[in-house]
Every structure is written in C-alpha cells, then in structure tokens.
Design a protein around this motif. Structure first.
Motif, PDB file in Angstrom:
ATOM      1  N   PRO A 583       0.826  -1.217   0.000  1.00  0.00           N
ATOM      2  CA  PRO A 583       0.000   0.000   0.000  1.00  0.00           C
ATOM      3  C   PRO A 583       0.856   1.262   0.000  1.00  0.00           C
ATOM      4  O   PRO A 583       1.954   1.289   0.562  1.00  0.00           O
ATOM      5  CB  PRO A 583      -0.793  -0.118   1.301  1.00  0.00           C
ATOM      6  CG  PRO A 583       0.084  -0.937   2.194  1.00  0.00           C
ATOM      7  CD  PRO A 583       0.763  -1.932   1.300  1.00  0.00           C
ATOM      8  N   PRO A 584       0.358   2.346  -0.643  1.00  0.00           N
ATOM      9  CA  PRO A 584       1.107   3.606  -0.640  1.00  0.00           C
ATOM     10  C   PRO A 584       0.978   4.289   0.719  1.00  0.00           C
ATOM     11  O   PRO A 584       0.054   4.031   1.493  1.00  0.00           O
ATOM     12  CB  PRO A 584       0.422   4.414  -1.739  1.00  0.00           C
ATOM     13  CG  PRO A 584      -0.990   3.914  -1.733  1.00  0.00           C
ATOM     14  CD  PRO A 584      -0.905   2.458  -1.398  1.00  0.00           C
ATOM     15  N   ALA A 585       1.925   5.170   1.008  1.00  0.00           N
ATOM     16  CA  ALA A 585       1.882   5.975   2.229  1.00  0.00           C
ATOM     17  C   ALA A 585       1.623   7.431   1.849  1.00  0.00           C
ATOM     18  O   ALA A 585       2.111   7.913   0.813  1.00  0.00           O
ATOM     19  CB  ALA A 585       3.198   5.854   2.994  1.00  0.00           C
ATOM     20  N   LEU A 586       0.874   8.124   2.718  1.00  0.00           N
ATOM     21  CA  LEU A 586       0.550   9.537   2.484  1.00  0.00           C
ATOM     22  C   LEU A 586       1.022  10.356   3.673  1.00  0.00           C
ATOM     23  O   LEU A 586       0.762  10.008   4.822  1.00  0.00           O
ATOM     24  CB  LEU A 586      -0.961   9.718   2.297  1.00  0.00           C
ATOM     25  CG  LEU A 586      -1.424  11.157   2.035  1.00  0.00           C
ATOM     26  CD1 LEU A 586      -0.941  11.640   0.669  1.00  0.00           C
ATOM     27  CD2 LEU A 586      -2.944  11.257   2.148  1.00  0.00           C
ATOM     28  N   ARG A 594       0.095   8.128   7.142  1.00  0.00           N
ATOM     29  CA  ARG A 594      -0.797   6.969   7.188  1.00  0.00           C
ATOM     30  C   ARG A 594      -0.674   6.184   5.887  1.00  0.00           C
ATOM     31  O   ARG A 594      -0.257   6.729   4.846  1.00  0.00           O
ATOM     32  CB  ARG A 594      -2.246   7.394   7.409  1.00  0.00           C
ATOM     33  CG  ARG A 594      -2.843   8.292   6.335  1.00  0.00           C
ATOM     34  CD  ARG A 594      -4.192   8.862   6.769  1.00  0.00           C
ATOM     35  NE  ARG A 594      -4.705   9.832   5.813  1.00  0.00           N
ATOM     36  CZ  ARG A 594      -5.558   9.551   4.844  1.00  0.00           C
ATOM     37  NH1 ARG A 594      -5.994   8.290   4.686  1.00  0.00           N
ATOM     38  NH2 ARG A 594      -5.997  10.501   4.021  1.00  0.00           N
ATOM     39  N   LEU A 595      -1.010   4.896   5.992  1.00  0.00           N
ATOM     40  CA  LEU A 595      -1.072   4.048   4.811  1.00  0.00           C
ATOM     41  C   LEU A 595      -2.469   4.162   4.218  1.00  0.00           C
ATOM     42  O   LEU A 595      -3.471   4.026   4.934  1.00  0.00           O
ATOM     43  CB  LEU A 595      -0.766   2.587   5.176  1.00  0.00           C
ATOM     44  CG  LEU A 595       0.622   2.306   5.755  1.00  0.00           C
ATOM     45  CD1 LEU A 595       0.739   0.846   6.172  1.00  0.00           C
ATOM     46  CD2 LEU A 595       1.721   2.648   4.756  1.00  0.00           C
ATOM     47  N   TYR A 627       6.508   2.448  -3.341  1.00  0.00           N
ATOM     48  CA  TYR A 627       7.747   1.676  -3.136  1.00  0.00           C
ATOM     49  C   TYR A 627       7.467   0.213  -3.499  1.00  0.00           C
ATOM     50  O   TYR A 627       6.310  -0.228  -3.555  1.00  0.00           O
ATOM     51  CB  TYR A 627       8.202   1.765  -1.673  1.00  0.00           C
ATOM     52  CG  TYR A 627       7.094   1.411  -0.702  1.00  0.00           C
ATOM     53  CD1 TYR A 627       6.910   0.098  -0.268  1.00  0.00           C
ATOM     54  CD2 TYR A 627       6.174   2.378  -0.266  1.00  0.00           C
ATOM     55  CE1 TYR A 627       5.870  -0.239   0.582  1.00  0.00           C
ATOM     56  CE2 TYR A 627       5.141   2.046   0.591  1.00  0.00           C
ATOM     57  CZ  TYR A 627       4.985   0.731   1.009  1.00  0.00           C
ATOM     58  OH  TYR A 627       3.949   0.402   1.839  1.00  0.00           O
ATOM     59  N   THR A 628       8.531  -0.527  -3.739  1.00  0.00           N
ATOM     60  CA  THR A 628       8.385  -1.971  -3.963  1.00  0.00           C
ATOM     61  C   THR A 628       8.696  -2.716  -2.671  1.00  0.00           C
ATOM     62  O   THR A 628       9.220  -2.143  -1.705  1.00  0.00           O
ATOM     63  CB  THR A 628       9.327  -2.446  -5.087  1.00  0.00           C
ATOM     64  OG1 THR A 628      10.676  -2.075  -4.791  1.00  0.00           O
ATOM     65  CG2 THR A 628       8.917  -1.837  -6.422  1.00  0.00           C
ATOM     66  N   ASP A 629       8.402  -4.023  -2.654  1.00  0.00           N
ATOM     67  CA  ASP A 629       8.480  -4.773  -1.404  1.00  0.00           C
ATOM     68  C   ASP A 629       9.899  -4.932  -0.869  1.00  0.00           C
ATOM     69  O   ASP A 629      10.098  -5.247   0.296  1.00  0.00           O
ATOM     70  CB  ASP A 629       7.823  -6.144  -1.548  1.00  0.00           C
ATOM     71  CG  ASP A 629       8.447  -6.979  -2.660  1.00  0.00           C
ATOM     72  OD1 ASP A 629       9.440  -6.541  -3.270  1.00  0.00           O
ATOM     73  OD2 ASP A 629       7.920  -8.080  -2.930  1.00  0.00           O
ATOM     74  N   GLY A 630      10.916  -4.717  -1.723  1.00  0.00           N
ATOM     75  CA  GLY A 630      12.289  -4.812  -1.228  1.00  0.00           C
ATOM     76  C   GLY A 630      12.590  -3.820  -0.121  1.00  0.00           C
ATOM     77  O   GLY A 630      13.491  -4.037   0.699  1.00  0.00           O
ATOM     78  N   LEU A 631      11.811  -2.710  -0.058  1.00  0.00           N
ATOM     79  CA  LEU A 631      12.048  -1.693   0.966  1.00  0.00           C
ATOM     80  C   LEU A 631      11.553  -2.153   2.329  1.00  0.00           C
ATOM     81  O   LEU A 631      12.107  -1.761   3.359  1.00  0.00           O
ATOM     82  CB  LEU A 631      11.354  -0.386   0.569  1.00  0.00           C
ATOM     83  CG  LEU A 631      11.557   0.810   1.501  1.00  0.00           C
ATOM     84  CD1 LEU A 631      13.012   1.278   1.449  1.00  0.00           C
ATOM     85  CD2 LEU A 631      10.605   1.944   1.140  1.00  0.00           C
ATOM     86  N   LEU A 680       9.427   5.810  -5.389  1.00  0.00           N
ATOM     87  CA  LEU A 680       8.932   6.985  -6.109  1.00  0.00           C
ATOM     88  C   LEU A 680       8.129   7.841  -5.120  1.00  0.00           C
ATOM     89  O   LEU A 680       7.176   7.349  -4.509  1.00  0.00           O
ATOM     90  CB  LEU A 680       8.048   6.566  -7.287  1.00  0.00           C
ATOM     91  CG  LEU A 680       7.386   7.685  -8.092  1.00  0.00           C
ATOM     92  CD1 LEU A 680       8.435   8.574  -8.765  1.00  0.00           C
ATOM     93  CD2 LEU A 680       6.416   7.102  -9.115  1.00  0.00           C
ATOM     94  N   ILE A 681       8.532   9.114  -4.963  1.00  0.00           N
ATOM     95  CA  ILE A 681       7.858  10.034  -4.044  1.00  0.00           C
ATOM     96  C   ILE A 681       7.384  11.253  -4.838  1.00  0.00           C
ATOM     97  O   ILE A 681       8.148  11.827  -5.627  1.00  0.00           O
ATOM     98  CB  ILE A 681       8.798  10.466  -2.906  1.00  0.00           C
ATOM     99  CG1 ILE A 681       9.276   9.232  -2.115  1.00  0.00           C
ATOM    100  CG2 ILE A 681       8.096  11.442  -1.971  1.00  0.00           C
ATOM    101  CD1 ILE A 681      10.247   9.568  -0.994  1.00  0.00           C
ATOM    102  N   ALA A 682       6.112  11.626  -4.644  1.00  0.00           N
ATOM    103  CA  ALA A 682       5.536  12.782  -5.365  1.00  0.00           C
ATOM    104  C   ALA A 682       4.842  13.710  -4.366  1.00  0.00           C
ATOM    105  O   ALA A 682       4.223  13.252  -3.401  1.00  0.00           O
ATOM    106  CB  ALA A 682       4.541  12.298  -6.418  1.00  0.00           C
ATOM    107  N   ARG A 683       4.948  15.015  -4.639  1.00  0.00           N
ATOM    108  CA  ARG A 683       4.295  16.017  -3.786  1.00  0.00           C
ATOM    109  C   ARG A 683       3.372  16.875  -4.646  1.00  0.00           C
ATOM    110  O   ARG A 683       3.761  17.359  -5.721  1.00  0.00           O
ATOM    111  CB  ARG A 683       5.331  16.894  -3.096  1.00  0.00           C
ATOM    112  CG  ARG A 683       4.683  18.010  -2.242  1.00  0.00           C
ATOM    113  CD  ARG A 683       5.615  18.487  -1.136  1.00  0.00           C
ATOM    114  NE  ARG A 683       6.943  18.785  -1.607  1.00  0.00           N
ATOM    115  CZ  ARG A 683       8.013  18.884  -0.781  1.00  0.00           C
ATOM    116  NH1 ARG A 683       7.851  18.710   0.528  1.00  0.00           N
ATOM    117  NH2 ARG A 683       9.191  19.153  -1.269  1.00  0.00           N
TER     118      ARG A 683
END
Length: 689
Positions: A583-586, A594-595, A627-631, A680-683
C-alpha cells in the motif's frame, strides 16, 4: 657349532618336544580371557575346524567331551600367568573323533592390554614321539621355513641364520656369524632393533611385530619393511642363552596399506573441497579457500593467481603464450611462513615473459612438477627470476604448478611448495592438486559468470527505467532504484511518471516477481505497454486488465505487482488501483503519516481478477510515497513491523524529496540488500497564499 650354540639349539628342540620342523605345527593365539583370536591353516588341517568355527570360543571347548574341562582351563591359566607349559591333551576333531596332541603354551604380552595373552603350539602327539630328540627337526625348520630366522647370543651377535634370512639381507650365513646387526646392516634401524632384543633378554617377555625398515645388500636401491619378533631362549635353570629372531618381509602389505591410507586421505580432502571451495561467488574468497584447504595436508605453502583481466572484471582473453599478467588472490599460510613472506603479497599483479614456466604451464594447460628442487633444477628457472634460488635457501625442496582451467578457459594458476622433511611431490600429489584446482576453477568461472550476469541484469534494468522524468506542472517527484547484491535477485522493479490529458499525472510502480535478465525483459515490455495505454486516458482498472492480457500472451509469463495512481494537481483528486502491491503511504502537510486503504487485488498474471479503483482527495502539499516490497520485507521481521518502521521513518522532517529518498534507504535497507528496490515520491502543489 659352539658349545653355547649347541646347548641353545638342542635345548630349544628338546623344550619344543622335537616337533617344530618336521610336523604340521598348529598355532593358536588366545586373548587374556582364553578366547581364541587366531587360528592358522595348520591348526585347521590338524583339527578340522575352520577359523569361522573356533575364533571367539574358549580354547578349553576344543577338548574331548569326556575330558576334564577344568584341567584344560588350569593349563591355560598356568600358561597365561607363568613362563609356559608343556603337556599332552586329548582334543576333539571336527569329524567327531579324539586326537592326542602335544602342546607348548607360552605367555605373550597383549599389545592393547596389561594382561597376558597365550600362544599355543600343538602337534599330533604320536608323530611327535617318533621324532623327539632329533636335531634334524631344528635343522629342517631352518632350511625350509620361508620366514627369516636368526639365533643371537646374549651380546646380540649372530650365531646362526637360515637361508630365508640370507636372501632377505643379501648376505651369507658366514658374513652374519659373530657380528651384530648394527655392524652388519647400517642402513636399517638396527639400533632400535637391538634395543628391543636387549629388552627381551632382560625381561624374558617376547617382542612381537617390531618394524625394521631400510635397505639391505639384497635390494640396495629400494626401501623395504620387515615385521620382526624376538623370543628369549633359556636353559633349564631359566638363564638366558640368547634370542631367536623371526622376520617376515611385509613391504608389499605396508605399501598397500600406505596407498590405501593415502587414498582415504585424498578422498577426504576432495570431499572437503566440494564443501569449502566455492562457498561464495567471489574470486578472492574462492582463491583463498583453495590455498587454505591445501595447507598443510598437501603442501606447506600455496599461492593462487588469477588472470589479471579476470580480476578486473573483463573476459579472459587470448595471448597466454606471449606473456600474461596474474593477480595474486590466494595465499596460505597467511602468517608464520618464511616462504610465504618471500613470495609476492596478495593483490600484487605478476607479469611473466613468454618463455617463463608460469606462462608455459598456462599455455600448455598441463601441470608442471619439479620433484626435487636443487641447484641443478633451478638453473633453467634462474634465467627469468631469482625467486627459485631464494626459495631453495628457505628450504623448499619440491614444488608444482597447476593451471586453473574450467569450461576450456584458462583462468589462472595454483603453485604448491613443500618444505617439511617429507618425500617430494609425486604424480599422485600432482593428480590430487589438479582435482582441487579443477574444483576451484569451476567456482572461479561461476563467479565470473555470476558477475557478468549481474552486471548485464543491472545494465538492462537501468536502461529500461525512465532516464529523465519530467513531471506535469505543479507536481514534484524524486525517485531511486537500488539493485540487489545477488545477481539472482536483480531484475523486476520499475517506476514511471506519465503526462495525461488535462494536466493530470500517472504515477506507477511495479515489481516483476521473477529475477535476473528475464525479469528485467518482462519489466521492459510492461513498462512500454503502460506508457502506450496511458496515452489513451483509460481508467486505471482498465489499464490493469490490458496488462493482464499482455502477460498471458508472453511465452514465459511472470507474476507482476503494480500500483497505478492518477493525480490531478489542480484539485488534489487521486484515483488508486493496485494489483497485489504494497500500500502507498501519504504524508499530510501537518506531518501526519498513514497508509492509504486501497483494495489489494491480486498480482497481474494470476487471471480472473476484477480490479477496483479507490478515490482520495489530497490536501495541497501532500506527499505520496510509492515503493516496492524490497524496501519493507525482511528475513528477521514480519511485514506489519516493517510497515510501522516505514511510517515512523516518514514522520521525520526532510528538507527535500531527494533527501527523503536517501533517508528511507539508509534507515530501512541493510548494507547488502536481498531484493532490488524502487522508490517513487511525489508532492502535490502547496496551498496558495
């Protein structure tokens, strides 16, 4: 014959009952408990029992069934505790009839215990009586026995030897008489043998199977080994008259035993090599493992050199016959050896001219064995280097060079040195070293292929990732790709940022669940497909359905996770769809992390899944982390713990999105990652003031 000799010989013949030479003499040995442990062929012929039927039984069990067994046991106990007994007993033949025997039993020291064993000689009593008193029996024993026999006086001078011993020593009886063994045969361990005979004279206890080794005039150029036994001969008053020695040539048996032991040693070393050599896919480690394994069981010092081109990561090339550079990657022992100290250190690159033995061995792909290193042997080598002369000064007396060859490629060289006072290297040692080198060469070549595939997979992976991301106006992005440390784990992670109609942006991140070059190739095809589909401005769930169909068309389909987000920077509206992806994080502008709840779906390639899209509205200046699961995956923590670590790390303020990427990787990823990682991080645009 001298008077002491006549007394010794006639006394021995008389004490033996006069039956030693002309009759079949049974020899039976028992342990300290009276249980039979040896039964020779003459005993089998005399009583009819094979060793299988009697070994392990008490000797008294062989008496006539009607005889007093207690008497038999008493005779044996007397023999075990005294100086010996003689007598007549009635035994029971295997064919079921009695047989009268004359016996002579003598105590012998058990080599494994403090108690005494017993040697029993037996012969047919009726036949023994016919020849008792005849000295011809003694002479017959000397003349016909294949065992070497000698009689020595109390000064350990030869009095008589039989023809068998004459042949063993290569000297006539007259050359023996009156001389001691140390005077007669200086090239055997004579002093040790004489010490054993003195012990027999002093204690009266026989010595069995004492080994004599060396060379005699019978075979002056070949070492031989004999098994020697010594028994004291006494007069009726118990005074020592001398020693009877018996010798059996066991050279062939000893050689066979030595070869068998060497074979077991070689098998054990090769078995250990299969476990220890190549335990890692690193050139340096493999080279050092070969050196460590060979010292000290095969050599006293070992160096392992690999082609310098290979050590640099290049392919091994031609030109070996014209000179070659070798880099020293293995060396043993690492400390404490003057020889090793004199040799080039680890990491040094050595260059040899075309005519040097090193280059010739590499070009010819054949071992080079110099069994004896001496001034004459090093003369041809001295034209190229002074090193052999230095090694000779340090005690190296034998060495060999073995090429490292795998899959028809010459990869390097292992050199073995011997300094200890052992024999020189021989063809068996060379064959063993070649087998060890072959195992190491395969591992070195595997390491070469591993690094080549690793580099190829990483290069392919990076080439398929977007090289320059230009996000739509209003959106700021940062990204990272971190390859895994293992070549088998490189390949399937990717990310992308796409321009969509109406100023919107597509943010996507995926992970092909295979590894290596194949996974990187599938990732490239999926990435291209997503870019083409995104231009059609399809809904996210429709794009995932099309990718599912594309995977089904592939020859070797792989499961793929994917997170697809469409963000409108003007309104903060975001549509999210995921296919089995984390899941993405915000991060809200106030720092809350939060996820996002997005239905997980199943990975692409499973089939039969209907994907759903979730709508969210972000506050201005919100940060979305993909992110991918490797993180987040770890062998030591469960997924919930790792997700908690992720959200905790995201609460820390960062001056920029790039700094946030670096901070996350530093905190969550160990030095050696098990899986590749895409981030990948976006604002979204901040609120207008």
């Amino acid at each position: 014959m001298s008077e002491p000799m006549e007394e010794l010989v006639s006394g021995a013949a008389r004490d033996a009952g006069g039956w030693m030479g002309a009759l079949a003499v049974a020899q039976v040995a028992t342990g300290a408990d009276g249980v039979i442990v040896r039964w020779n062929r003459a005993a089998q012929e005399l009583l009819g029992y094979t060793p299988h039927h009697v070994v392990g039984r008490h000797i008294a069990d062989l008496l006539h069934p009607g005889a007093d067994r207690g008497l038999g046991r008493s005779l044996w106990e007397a023999a075990a505790s005294g100086r010996g007994v003689m007598g007549t007993v009635t035994a029971w033949h295997a064919e079921g009839h009695p047989i009268e025997l004359e016996i002579w039993a003598s105590p012998l020291p058990d080599r494994h215990e403090d108690t005494a064993a017993v040697m029993v000689f037996a012969a047919d009593a009726h036949a023994a009586r016919r020849i008792r008193g005849s000295s011809a029996v003694w002479d017959g024993l000397f003349a016909r026995s294949p065992v070497g026999i000698a009689v020595l006086d109390t000064q350990l001078r030869f009095l008589r030897v039989n023809p068998a011993l004459e042949r063993m020593n290569g000297l006539s009886e007259s050359a023996h008489v009156g001389r001691r063994l140390s005077q007669l045969l200086p090239e055997v361990n004579a002093r040790d043998m004489e010490e054993a005979m003195r012990t027999v004279l002093e204690s009266g206890q026989p010595v069995l199977d004492r080994r004599r080794s060396g060379r005699t005039p019978a075979a002056p150029h070949r070492d031989r080994v004999w098994s020697c036994s010594y028994v004291r001969v006494e007069d009726p008053a118990g005074r020592a008259l001398g020693v009877i020695a018996t010798l059996l040539d066991i050279t062939d048996e000893q050689r066979a035993q030595t070869e068998a032991e060497a074979g077991r040693h070689r098998l054990a070393l090769l078995s250990e090599a299969s476990i220890r050599i190549g335990s890692s896919l690193e050139l340096e480690s493999t080279a050092q493992e070969l050196a460590d394994l060979a010292v000290p069981r095969l050599a006293d010092a070992v160096t392992v050199d690999v082609l310098d081109s290979l050590a640099r990561g290049d392919e091994p090339g031609p030109g070996l016959a014209a000179g070659v550079g070798l880099r020293r990657l293995g060396k043993a022992p690492l400390t404490g050896s003057p020889v090793i100290t004199a040799l080039a250190p680890l990491g040094r690159t050595l260059v040899f001219p075309a005519g040097a033995p090193y280059t010739q061995v590499l070009a010819g792909r054949e071992p080079f064995l110099l069994a004896r290193l001496d001034a004459t042997a090093i003369a041809p080598l001295a034209r190229h280097t002074s090193r052999p002369a230095k090694l000779l000064e340090l005690g190296v007396h034998s060495f060999m060079m073995i090429p490292l060859v795998a899959r028809d490629l010459v990869l390097g060289m292992a050199t073995f040195y011997r300094t200890r006072p052992l024999g020189p290297f021989d063809s068996d040692d060379s064959a063993l070293a070649a087998q060890l080198a072959a195992r190491a060469a395969i591992s070195i070549d595997n390491a070469r292929l591993y690094h080549r595939e690793h580099d190829t997979a990483v290069t392919l992976q990076r080439s398929m990732l977007p090289q320059h991301i230009t996000p739509p106006p209003g959106i700021e992005v940062a990204h990272r790709y971190l390859p895994a440390s293992d070549a088998n784990e490189v390949g399937g992670d990717w990310y992308d940022v796409l321009h969509l109609p109406g100023g919107k942006a597509a943010l996507l991140i995926g992970d092909v669940m295979g590894h290596g070059i194949a996974a990187a190739a599938v990732m490239g095809r999926l990435s291209a497909s997503v870019r083409a589909l995104a231009r059609l401005d399809l809904d996210p769930q429709d794009i995932l359905a099309q990718l599912e169909a594309a995977l089904e068309d592939m020859t070797e389909p792989m499961l793929t996770t994917l997170l697809y987000a469409v963000v409108d920077p003007a309104t903060g509206h975001c549509r999210l769809t995921r296919a089995g992806h984390p899941p993405p994080a915000l991060i809200n502008p106030d720092g809350e992390v939060r996820l996002l709840h997005v239905p997980p779906g199943t990975p692409l390639g499973v089939g039969g899944t209907r994907y759903t899209t979730t709508d969210h509205t972000f506050q201005p200046g919100s940060i979305l982390v993909l992110y991918t699961d490797g993180l987040i995956e770890s062998r030591t923590s469960d997924i919930d713990e790792r997700l908690a670590e992720l959200t905790d790390a995201l609460t820390e303020p960062s001056p920029s999105l790039d700094a946030m990427c670096d901070s996350l990787l530093a905190r969550l990823v160990p030095a050696s990652a098990d899986d590749d990682i895409a981030l990948l991080i976006a604002r979204t645009p901040p609120a207008k003031k």
